[in-house]
Enzyme design. Structure first.
Site, mmCIF file in Angstrom:
data_model
loop_
_atom_site.group_PDB
_atom_site.id
_atom_site.type_symbol
_atom_site.label_atom_id
_atom_site.label_comp_id
_atom_site.label_asym_id
_atom_site.label_seq_id
_atom_site.Cartn_x
_atom_site.Cartn_y
_atom_site.Cartn_z
ATOM 1 C CE LYS A 74 -4.218 -1.954 2.244
ATOM 2 N NZ LYS A 74 -4.862 -1.830 3.428
ATOM 3 N N GLY A 135 -2.495 2.370 16.882
ATOM 4 C CA GLY A 135 -1.864 1.863 15.854
ATOM 5 C C GLY A 135 -1.574 2.869 14.730
ATOM 6 N N GLY A 138 -0.575 1.293 8.396
ATOM 7 C CA GLY A 138 -1.372 1.719 7.172
ATOM 8 C C GLY A 138 -2.793 1.773 7.480
ATOM 9 C CB ALA A 139 -5.447 -0.422 8.972
#
Length: 265
Positions: A74, A135, A138-139
């Site tokens: 990604k 977090g 990417g997400a």
């Protein structure tokens, strides 16, 4: 719904390494064909060292209209697009690509927008919420940008990798006007808590937050899809918190992917 394929069928690759685990090919193909598109999603297992060659080759394939991108590509594909959306530029990542008017790849990131859509369907409008996001990968980066777009009044970031956390904080401060701060595992003072890490996939994983400090007014979301209800959500529900699963997120991300893939350049 179209129920057959031919040489005229348009191809959309989903590219990752590995690729055998992805569920998107069947679901996205079905949705595209239900909406009248003669298209099929095909998995492509491409190693990182081969990604640039794959991108150059697919751009020359005249029956390939788009790409869906999954781990670990990604971030890498963002630099291989001719152009990207404003949020993808800030995040530095792309998970869907389609042809632009000149035939190059235009990239966007649907993960965060899909997550916010799922939150709303689950009864949680992020607007006005004080959010804690665990977090900054990417997400997490995609969800963070979408939460800013959705109107949270504050966003705290909790991430073990300090450099990654600080990088995302700088990007978000340049992207929007929402106050961004350094968070912790303590969810006190937040009424929206989201785990955007893989913690919870394995039975022996630690919980990403201190669940004993959750209040019943706090909405708790997770990106983990297996197990269907990870330990964080079980603990949150035991404290009377409303929750949203990773599967609920995936369904809405899939919707956003289809909308993007069907849009005209």
């Amino acid at each position: 719904m179209l129920d057959s394929y031919s040489g005229a069928t348009r191809v959309i690759f989903i590219v990752g390494d590995p690729i055998a685990q992805v569920k998107s090919p069947a679901g996205v193909t079905r949705m595209l064909r239900e909406r009248g598109a003669d298209a099929i999603v095909v998995p492509a297992h491409v190693a990182p060292d081969d990604l640039a060659d794959f991108m150059r080759t697919t751009q020359r394939m005249r029956n390939v209209d788009a790409l869906i991108v999954t781990v670990p590509h990604k971030f890498a594909v963002a630099d291989l697009c001719a152009s990207v959306s404003a949020r993808s530029r800030s995040i530095g990542a792309v998970n869907v690509m389609r042809r632009d008017a000149s035939g190059g790849w235009f990239g966007d990131m649907c993960d965060g927008e899909g997550y916010v859509a799922a939150l709303r369907l689950a009864g949680c409008d992020p607007a006005g919420r004080r959010a804690l996001l665990v977090g900054a990968g990417g997400a997490g980066s995609a969800i963070a940008h979408a939460l800013v777009d959705a109107g949270v009044v504050s966003l705290a970031l909790h991430e073990a990798d300090v450099a990654r956390r600080d990088s995302l904080q700088r990007k978000l401060e340049a992207y929007g006007a929402v106050p961004i701060s350094v968070g912790s595992a303590d969810p006190s003072g937040h009424d929206l808590v989201i785990n955007a890490t893989p913690m919870g996939m394995r039975p022996d994983d630690p919980l990403p937050i201190e669940v004993d400090k959750l209040g019943p007014q706090t909405f708790v979301g997770d990106v983990v899809t297996v197990p269907a209800v990870p330990a964080l959500l079980e603990a949150a529900r035991a404290r009377s918190c409303a929750t949203m699963t990773g599967t609920q997120m995936f369904e809405r991300v899939r919707d956003r992917m289809v909308e993007f893939l069907l849009a005209k350049p």
